[in-house]
Enzyme design. Structure first.
Site, PDB file in Angstrom:
ATOM      1  N   ASN A  38       0.864  -1.181   0.000  1.00 57.82           N
ATOM      2  CA  ASN A  38       0.000   0.000   0.000  1.00 57.82           C
ATOM      3  C   ASN A  38       0.898   1.227   0.000  1.00 57.82           C
ATOM      4  O   ASN A  38       1.595   1.449  -1.001  1.00 57.82           O
ATOM      5  CB  ASN A  38      -1.103  -0.046   1.069  1.00 57.82           C
ATOM      6  CG  ASN A  38      -0.690  -0.412   2.467  1.00 57.82           C
ATOM      7  OD1 ASN A  38      -0.307  -1.529   2.727  1.00 57.82           O
ATOM      8  ND2 ASN A  38      -0.770   0.529   3.375  1.00 57.82           N
ATOM      9  N   ASP A  39       0.914   2.035   1.045  1.00 59.17           N
ATOM     10  CA  ASP A  39       1.556   3.355   0.969  1.00 59.17           C
ATOM     11  C   ASP A  39       3.034   3.349   0.562  1.00 59.17           C
ATOM     12  O   ASP A  39       3.794   2.505   1.030  1.00 59.17           O
ATOM     13  CB  ASP A  39       1.540   4.037   2.341  1.00 59.17           C
ATOM     14  CG  ASP A  39       0.231   3.899   3.051  1.00 59.17           C
ATOM     15  OD1 ASP A  39      -0.754   3.489   2.432  1.00 59.17           O
ATOM     16  OD2 ASP A  39       0.207   4.200   4.256  1.00 59.17           O
ATOM     17  N   ASP A 164       2.230   7.498  11.066  1.00 59.38           N
ATOM     18  CA  ASP A 164       2.691   8.012   9.772  1.00 59.38           C
ATOM     19  C   ASP A 164       3.531   9.284   9.902  1.00 59.38           C
ATOM     20  O   ASP A 164       3.232  10.319   9.271  1.00 59.38           O
ATOM     21  CB  ASP A 164       1.490   8.267   8.830  1.00 59.38           C
ATOM     22  CG  ASP A 164       0.565   7.055   8.715  1.00 59.38           C
ATOM     23  OD1 ASP A 164       1.032   5.937   8.996  1.00 59.38           O
ATOM     24  OD2 ASP A 164      -0.612   7.230   8.347  1.00 59.38           O
ATOM     25  N   GLU A 219      -4.788  10.346   7.656  1.00 59.53           N
ATOM     26  CA  GLU A 219      -3.616   9.473   7.579  1.00 59.53           C
ATOM     27  C   GLU A 219      -2.542  10.134   6.711  1.00 59.53           C
ATOM     28  O   GLU A 219      -2.813  11.034   5.917  1.00 59.53           O
ATOM     29  CB  GLU A 219      -3.996   8.124   6.956  1.00 59.53           C
ATOM     30  CG  GLU A 219      -5.021   7.350   7.778  1.00 59.53           C
ATOM     31  CD  GLU A 219      -5.226   5.924   7.276  1.00 59.53           C
ATOM     32  OE1 GLU A 219      -5.056   4.997   8.071  1.00 59.53           O
ATOM     33  OE2 GLU A 219      -5.561   5.748   6.089  1.00 59.53           O
TER      34      GLU A 219
HETATM   35  C1  FRU Z   1      -2.755   4.295   5.024  1.00 60.46           C
HETATM   36  C2  FRU Z   1      -2.422   3.445   6.227  1.00 60.46           C
HETATM   37  C3  FRU Z   1      -1.509   4.206   7.162  1.00 60.46           C
HETATM   38  C4  FRU Z   1      -0.810   3.105   7.900  1.00 60.46           C
HETATM   39  C5  FRU Z   1      -0.645   2.061   6.821  1.00 60.46           C
HETATM   40  C6  FRU Z   1      -0.694   0.648   7.307  1.00 60.46           C
HETATM   41  O1  FRU Z   1      -3.010   3.603   3.867  1.00 60.46           O
HETATM   42  O2  FRU Z   1      -3.609   3.036   6.876  1.00 60.46           O
HETATM   43  O3  FRU Z   1      -2.158   5.124   7.996  1.00 60.46           O
HETATM   44  O4  FRU Z   1       0.420   3.509   8.427  1.00 60.46           O
HETATM   45  O5  FRU Z   1      -1.694   2.280   5.885  1.00 60.46           O
HETATM   46  O6  FRU Z   1      -0.346  -0.251   6.301  1.00 60.46           O
END
Ligand code: FRU
Length: 503
Positions: A38-39, A164, A219
């Site tokens: 993901n991120d 984050d 986030e």
């Molecule tokens: C955003 C999130 C962040 C977190 C991460 C966990 O997409 O929810 O806030 O750190 O993904 O994978």
């Protein structure tokens, strides 16, 4: 319980990566070495290279056991995988090494700052900020982690929502970071911390908070100065729509304003969505050595990634094309990094092509035309659309791509309503989630300028010089390579299409 180790992840990814043929990935968009991403995390320039870390579950194509994967690049487009950088192998991060960022220290080390997540016996979650230092390939977690514990949270804040950290260096050689948190009303708040060495942190206050206008929890914050303004990027959860600017669910928000150093307070002047397409979340920026502010983001979204339904690959999740940011007339603009132009290959160009003309009562597809040399799944396309002189006005214009007998994805423009629409209903998805989205574009008398970046599994559309961007991921089989144009009424079009050189 500690289930994971870095050694295990590194061994696993090295073996499994071999099972993914190059043709199975996008050509110039980043995908995880294997498994899920993901991120983007730790997006930074260090040791003469761009570094991209990413939320990573090497073991499956679903979210779990967050590690940090790692890759480097010289041009932000062609990435070389390095061994995974962090595994959830300590008590304080045993539920995951969540998102964070990176800077270089005075002694030349690469400092990663991330959220460590653990659960107690009752299943309650605790999120704390941690650091690790390294040489660009191997990183050691600091022995006194966490560096910012839940005790630093103001009264009534939720220890399960504190994450984050975005770290940056200040002109006087210090360090600052902002992290997202959730206040007692359940709303997102950004907390500011400062440090002299990157290890010992001091709470400085709340530069900005959600008054309820933008979702609930926020986030992945980012904060930087650009073109004389202070800019905050966040990804709010549980958004409600506002016209065609913000949409339901997980959104992205850019706030442009000023920063009052004395009060440590951000004063917003303007707000906008960062991307108005379907698949975009958690953007993060870096400052390039030449002064460009460059943003990358997850080219998926929590609300819509399940709409792809399944993945035929051993990877899931792509990053968007890195984009240069600038501010014009109080708005955030984006354009693909200039390095992308070096990937341009064969060119096909047409001027004043008349699209449509089958009458106002015709079906839009009746007028579909294809142009010699304009096809394929990987391209950089510049398209100028304008009223056709002396002809009936255009009501709807469509560009279909990733097209075959049964599939197509559509970019649709409605000049009278100033609406641009991305539509992947016929892209092959078997899910009933969101497949379409519209945004309001500037009224320029039926003229619109589009730069359309196609890669094997995505389309990113830069509207009117980057005033808006619309990003959509698609999973259509690669044999669907058609591109066609159609209209109700008549539109004139200039088009230039470059193939993309495949390394
Ligand atoms: C955003 C999130 C962040 C977190 C991460 C966990 O997409 O929810 O806030 O750190 O993904 O994978």
């Amino acid at each position: 319980m500690i289930e994971y180790s870095l050694e295990k992840a590194r061994k696993y990814e090295e073996e499994q990566e071999k099972k993914i043929p190059g043709g199975d990935r996008p050509v110039f968009h980043f995908t995880p070495r294997v498994g899920w991403t993901n991120d983007p995390n730790g997006f930074s320039y260090y040791g003469g290279k761009y570094h991209l870390f990413y939320q990573y579950n090497p073991y499956d194509v679903v979210w779990n056991s967050m590690h940090w994967g790692h890759a480097v690049s010289s041009d932000l487009l062609r990435w070389e995988y390095l061994p995974a950088a962090l595994a959830p192998d300590r008590e304080y991060d045993s539920f995951g090494c969540f998102s964070g960022s990176a800077v270089e220290t005075d002694s030349g080390e690469h400092l990663l700052m991330y959220t460590g997540v653990r659960k107690d016996e009752q299943g309650r979650e605790f999120q704390v900020q941690c650091v690790a230092t390294g040489d660009g390939e191997n990183y050691s977690k600091y022995s006194c982690n966490p560096v910012i514990d839940v005790e630093s949270l103001p009264e009534g804040f939720d220890p399960a929502n504190f994450r984050d950290p975005k770290i940056w260096r200040t002109e006087d050689g210090g360090y600052r970071c902002i992290a997202a948190a959730k206040d007692s009303a359940g709303l997102g708040v950004l907390l500011l911390f400062s440090s002299e060495d990157g290890f010992k942190w001091k709470y400085e206050g709340i530069p900005v908070r959600n008054d309820g206008s933008f979702g609930r929890m926020w986030e992945c914050p980012d904060f930087f100065f650009l073109d004389g303004k202070a800019v905050i990027l966040v990804s709010p959860q549980d958004m409600r729509p506002r016209g065609n600017e913000f949409f339901n669910g997980n959104g992205t928000l850019c706030r442009i304003g000023t920063f009052c150093e004395e009060e440590k307070r951000f004063i917003p002047e303007a707000d906008q969505a960062i991307d108005v397409g379907i698949d975009f979340y958690a953007p993060q920026t870096l400052l390039a050595p030449d002064g460009r502010r460059i943003m990358i983001a997850w080219m998926q979204n929590w609300d819509t990634c399940s709409s792809l339904g399944y993945t035929p690959h051993d990877w899931f999740g792509q990053m968007c094309i890195p984009r240069e940011l600038f501010i014009r007339e109080g708005r955030l603009y984006q354009r693909p990094v200039k390095e992308f132009e070096a990937l341009r290959g064969e060119k096909a160009a047409y001027k004043n092509v008349i699209v449509g003309g089958k009458g106002q009562n015709s079906a839009v597809r009746e007028s579909a035309i294809r142009l010699e040399g304009i096809a394929g799944r990987c391209a950089d396309i510049e398209l100028e659309l304008y009223p056709a002189e002396g002809k009936e006005p255009c009501h709807v214009f469509e560009m279909s791509f990733a097209e075959d007998q049964t599939h197509r994805s559509v970019l649709r423009y409605r000049p009278f309503e100033n609406l641009l629409e991305t539509d992947r209903r016929e892209s092959g998805s078997r899910r009933g989630h969101l497949q379409q989205r519209s945004c309001k574009v500037a009224d320029r008398g039926g003229r619109i300028s589009l730069r359309i970046i196609l890669d094997r599994y995505s389309a990113e559309v830069f509207v009117n010089g980057g005033e808006q961007v619309m990003t959509t991921a698609i999973l259509t089989d690669q044999t669907a390579t058609g591109i066609s144009f159609s209209a109700i009424g008549c539109a004139a079009m200039d088009i230039v299409k470059y193939d993309i050189k495949q390394a």
